[in-house]
Scaffold this motif. Structure first.
Motif, PDB file in Angstrom:
ATOM      1  N   LYS A  87       0.806  -1.220   0.000  1.00 52.02           N
ATOM      2  CA  LYS A  87       0.000   0.000   0.000  1.00 52.02           C
ATOM      3  C   LYS A  87       0.843   1.275   0.000  1.00 52.02           C
ATOM      4  O   LYS A  87       0.307   2.365  -0.195  1.00 52.02           O
ATOM      5  CB  LYS A  87      -0.927   0.008   1.222  1.00 52.02           C
ATOM      6  CG  LYS A  87      -1.944  -1.119   1.209  1.00 52.02           C
ATOM      7  CD  LYS A  87      -2.756  -1.126   2.493  1.00 52.02           C
ATOM      8  CE  LYS A  87      -3.727  -2.309   2.501  1.00 52.02           C
ATOM      9  NZ  LYS A  87      -4.465  -2.388   3.776  1.00 52.02           N
ATOM     10  N   LEU A  88       2.143   1.142   0.225  1.00 51.55           N
ATOM     11  CA  LEU A  88       3.021   2.312   0.319  1.00 51.55           C
ATOM     12  C   LEU A  88       3.487   2.739  -1.065  1.00 51.55           C
ATOM     13  O   LEU A  88       4.045   1.941  -1.823  1.00 51.55           O
ATOM     14  CB  LEU A  88       4.209   2.005   1.225  1.00 51.55           C
ATOM     15  CG  LEU A  88       3.853   1.605   2.661  1.00 51.55           C
ATOM     16  CD1 LEU A  88       5.096   1.219   3.434  1.00 51.55           C
ATOM     17  CD2 LEU A  88       3.100   2.736   3.362  1.00 51.55           C
ATOM     18  N   ARG A  89       3.266   3.987  -1.393  1.00 48.35           N
ATOM     19  CA  ARG A  89       3.549   4.520  -2.728  1.00 48.35           C
ATOM     20  C   ARG A  89       5.020   4.375  -3.142  1.00 48.35           C
ATOM     21  O   ARG A  89       5.321   4.123  -4.291  1.00 48.35           O
ATOM     22  CB  ARG A  89       3.130   5.986  -2.780  1.00 48.35           C
ATOM     23  CG  ARG A  89       3.254   6.601  -4.141  1.00 48.35           C
ATOM     24  CD  ARG A  89       2.631   8.003  -4.145  1.00 48.35           C
ATOM     25  NE  ARG A  89       2.779   8.642  -5.420  1.00 48.35           N
ATOM     26  CZ  ARG A  89       1.941   8.484  -6.436  1.00 48.35           C
ATOM     27  NH1 ARG A  89       0.904   7.709  -6.314  1.00 48.35           N
ATOM     28  NH2 ARG A  89       2.152   9.109  -7.568  1.00 48.35           N
ATOM     29  N   ALA A  90       5.934   4.530  -2.217  1.00 53.30           N
ATOM     30  CA  ALA A  90       7.360   4.486  -2.542  1.00 53.30           C
ATOM     31  C   ALA A  90       7.836   3.084  -2.931  1.00 53.30           C
ATOM     32  O   ALA A  90       8.854   2.938  -3.609  1.00 53.30           O
ATOM     33  CB  ALA A  90       8.190   4.988  -1.357  1.00 53.30           C
ATOM     34  N   LEU A 103      11.536 -10.658   3.774  1.00 44.88           N
ATOM     35  CA  LEU A 103      11.015  -9.823   2.696  1.00 44.88           C
ATOM     36  C   LEU A 103      12.098  -8.851   2.259  1.00 44.88           C
ATOM     37  O   LEU A 103      12.864  -8.354   3.080  1.00 44.88           O
ATOM     38  CB  LEU A 103       9.792  -9.013   3.159  1.00 44.88           C
ATOM     39  CG  LEU A 103       8.551  -9.784   3.565  1.00 44.88           C
ATOM     40  CD1 LEU A 103       7.528  -8.837   4.191  1.00 44.88           C
ATOM     41  CD2 LEU A 103       7.943 -10.493   2.360  1.00 44.88           C
ATOM     42  N   ILE A 104      12.132  -8.595   0.959  1.00 46.96           N
ATOM     43  CA  ILE A 104      13.015  -7.561   0.424  1.00 46.96           C
ATOM     44  C   ILE A 104      12.156  -6.660  -0.442  1.00 46.96           C
ATOM     45  O   ILE A 104      11.352  -7.149  -1.254  1.00 46.96           O
ATOM     46  CB  ILE A 104      14.185  -8.151  -0.390  1.00 46.96           C
ATOM     47  CG1 ILE A 104      15.090  -8.991   0.537  1.00 46.96           C
ATOM     48  CG2 ILE A 104      14.984  -7.040  -1.069  1.00 46.96           C
ATOM     49  CD1 ILE A 104      16.242  -9.676  -0.164  1.00 46.96           C
ATOM     50  N   ILE A 105      12.315  -5.348  -0.238  1.00 53.84           N
ATOM     51  CA  ILE A 105      11.579  -4.392  -1.048  1.00 53.84           C
ATOM     52  C   ILE A 105      12.560  -3.483  -1.774  1.00 53.84           C
ATOM     53  O   ILE A 105      13.698  -3.298  -1.347  1.00 53.84           O
ATOM     54  CB  ILE A 105      10.584  -3.536  -0.222  1.00 53.84           C
ATOM     55  CG1 ILE A 105      11.312  -2.619   0.747  1.00 53.84           C
ATOM     56  CG2 ILE A 105       9.576  -4.425   0.489  1.00 53.84           C
ATOM     57  CD1 ILE A 105      10.406  -1.588   1.427  1.00 53.84           C
ATOM     58  N   GLN A 106      12.094  -2.923  -2.881  1.00 53.71           N
ATOM     59  CA  GLN A 106      12.811  -1.874  -3.585  1.00 53.71           C
ATOM     60  C   GLN A 106      11.901  -0.656  -3.523  1.00 53.71           C
ATOM     61  O   GLN A 106      10.693  -0.761  -3.802  1.00 53.71           O
ATOM     62  CB  GLN A 106      13.078  -2.254  -5.038  1.00 53.71           C
ATOM     63  CG  GLN A 106      13.793  -1.180  -5.832  1.00 53.71           C
ATOM     64  CD  GLN A 106      13.950  -1.568  -7.301  1.00 53.71           C
ATOM     65  OE1 GLN A 106      13.077  -2.189  -7.882  1.00 53.71           O
ATOM     66  NE2 GLN A 106      15.062  -1.174  -7.880  1.00 53.71           N
ATOM     67  N   ASN A 112      17.221  11.625   0.875  1.00 53.66           N
ATOM     68  CA  ASN A 112      17.560  10.789   2.026  1.00 53.66           C
ATOM     69  C   ASN A 112      16.616  11.067   3.188  1.00 53.66           C
ATOM     70  O   ASN A 112      16.295  10.170   3.968  1.00 53.66           O
ATOM     71  CB  ASN A 112      19.012  11.029   2.456  1.00 53.66           C
ATOM     72  CG  ASN A 112      20.003  10.398   1.505  1.00 53.66           C
ATOM     73  OD1 ASN A 112      19.693   9.443   0.805  1.00 53.66           O
ATOM     74  ND2 ASN A 112      21.212  10.945   1.473  1.00 53.66           N
ATOM     75  N   GLU A 113      16.158  12.316   3.295  1.00 54.06           N
ATOM     76  CA  GLU A 113      15.213  12.667   4.351  1.00 54.06           C
ATOM     77  C   GLU A 113      13.894  11.908   4.175  1.00 54.06           C
ATOM     78  O   GLU A 113      13.302  11.434   5.145  1.00 54.06           O
ATOM     79  CB  GLU A 113      14.953  14.179   4.379  1.00 54.06           C
ATOM     80  CG  GLU A 113      16.138  15.004   4.845  1.00 54.06           C
ATOM     81  CD  GLU A 113      17.221  15.199   3.775  1.00 54.06           C
ATOM     82  OE1 GLU A 113      16.940  15.016   2.567  1.00 54.06           O
ATOM     83  OE2 GLU A 113      18.366  15.513   4.159  1.00 54.06           O
ATOM     84  N   ASP A 114      13.441  11.798   2.926  1.00 54.26           N
ATOM     85  CA  ASP A 114      12.218  11.036   2.658  1.00 54.26           C
ATOM     86  C   ASP A 114      12.409   9.556   2.993  1.00 54.26           C
ATOM     87  O   ASP A 114      11.507   8.916   3.534  1.00 54.26           O
ATOM     88  CB  ASP A 114      11.781  11.181   1.204  1.00 54.26           C
ATOM     89  CG  ASP A 114      11.212  12.557   0.887  1.00 54.26           C
ATOM     90  OD1 ASP A 114      10.946  13.336   1.831  1.00 54.26           O
ATOM     91  OD2 ASP A 114      11.038  12.858  -0.311  1.00 54.26           O
ATOM     92  N   LEU A 115      13.572   9.014   2.682  1.00 48.88           N
ATOM     93  CA  LEU A 115      13.871   7.626   3.030  1.00 48.88           C
ATOM     94  C   LEU A 115      13.874   7.452   4.546  1.00 48.88           C
ATOM     95  O   LEU A 115      13.290   6.495   5.070  1.00 48.88           O
ATOM     96  CB  LEU A 115      15.218   7.195   2.441  1.00 48.88           C
ATOM     97  CG  LEU A 115      15.807   5.871   2.943  1.00 48.88           C
ATOM     98  CD1 LEU A 115      14.858   4.700   2.708  1.00 48.88           C
ATOM     99  CD2 LEU A 115      17.160   5.612   2.286  1.00 48.88           C
ATOM    100  N   THR A 116      14.491   8.381   5.247  1.00 50.66           N
ATOM    101  CA  THR A 116      14.538   8.308   6.705  1.00 50.66           C
ATOM    102  C   THR A 116      13.130   8.345   7.297  1.00 50.66           C
ATOM    103  O   THR A 116      12.797   7.557   8.193  1.00 50.66           O
ATOM    104  CB  THR A 116      15.389   9.459   7.279  1.00 50.66           C
ATOM    105  OG1 THR A 116      16.708   9.359   6.734  1.00 50.66           O
ATOM    106  CG2 THR A 116      15.471   9.399   8.788  1.00 50.66           C
ATOM    107  N   ALA A 117      12.289   9.227   6.775  1.00 52.40           N
ATOM    108  CA  ALA A 117      10.904   9.300   7.247  1.00 52.40           C
ATOM    109  C   ALA A 117      10.157   8.004   6.950  1.00 52.40           C
ATOM    110  O   ALA A 117       9.373   7.517   7.779  1.00 52.40           O
ATOM    111  CB  ALA A 117      10.193  10.492   6.612  1.00 52.40           C
ATOM    112  N   PHE A 118      10.409   7.422   5.789  1.00 49.53           N
ATOM    113  CA  PHE A 118       9.774   6.158   5.403  1.00 49.53           C
ATOM    114  C   PHE A 118      10.110   5.068   6.421  1.00 49.53           C
ATOM    115  O   PHE A 118       9.226   4.338   6.883  1.00 49.53           O
ATOM    116  CB  PHE A 118      10.250   5.758   4.005  1.00 49.53           C
ATOM    117  CG  PHE A 118       9.743   4.429   3.530  1.00 49.53           C
ATOM    118  CD1 PHE A 118       8.474   4.305   2.966  1.00 49.53           C
ATOM    119  CD2 PHE A 118      10.529   3.288   3.622  1.00 49.53           C
ATOM    120  CE1 PHE A 118       8.006   3.077   2.519  1.00 49.53           C
ATOM    121  CE2 PHE A 118      10.079   2.058   3.169  1.00 49.53           C
ATOM    122  CZ  PHE A 118       8.805   1.956   2.625  1.00 49.53           C
TER     123      PHE A 118
END
Length: 158
Positions: A87-90, A103-106, A112-118
């Motif tokens: 369900k996560l857009r990224a 599990l492995i996701i791409q 990097n800030e968006d990745l950290t928040a994710f």
């Protein structure tokens, strides 16, 4: 679902190179009618052999950070975690694997800030994730969906 024959593989190979090629052009290349090409493609789409998609370059659309995230899940939670990740857009890819990660996701991010928040918000809020290991892509050497040749699936042993 019918078994793929040589003509099907030839069509798939042409589409992998240039999916914008007309059915008439493909028919001329392969010595069959436009109608044959159209019916073969429609059948393969119905049988879910392939789908037409637009493959964008993430960097060119503003997604400068690609991460591969391996996760361990609590016993019995793998399916539920995968469903929530979907369900996560990224998130672009989710797979269950043997080995250290369940599990492995791409996933792709603007920064990097968006990745950290994710990681700290989205992943932290999914019940059943025991741990996550984040790897950021530093350089890409290959990104391809082409693995079908005119006579079948490419031999990857050599």
């Amino acid at each position: 679902m019918r078994k793929l024959d040589l003509l099907d593989f030839q069509i798939l190979q042409i589409l992998q190179v240039d999916a914008r090629k007309s059915y008439t052009e493909m028919g001329h290349m392969l010595g069959v009618s436009e109608g044959t090409i159209r019916s073969r493609i429609n059948r393969m789409i119905e049988d879910e052999i392939f789908q037409f998609i637009v493959h964008t370059d993430p960097v060119k659309v503003g997604l400068h950070v690609q991460a591969i995230i391996g996760m361990s899940t609590k016993l019995g939670h793998q399916e539920k975690v995968a469903e929530q990740l979907g369900k996560l857009r990224a998130v672009r890819f989710i797979g269950a694997f043997s080995g250290r990660n369940d599990l492995i996701i791409q996933a792709y991010f603007r920064s990097n800030e968006d990745l950290t928040a994710f990681v700290n918000e989205d992943l932290a809020n999914i019940e059943g994730i025991a741990s996550a290991e984040v790897s950021i892509e530093l350089k890409q050497y290959k990104d391809s969906f082409s693995y079908v040749t005119a006579d079948g699936v490419e031999d990857t042993a050599g």
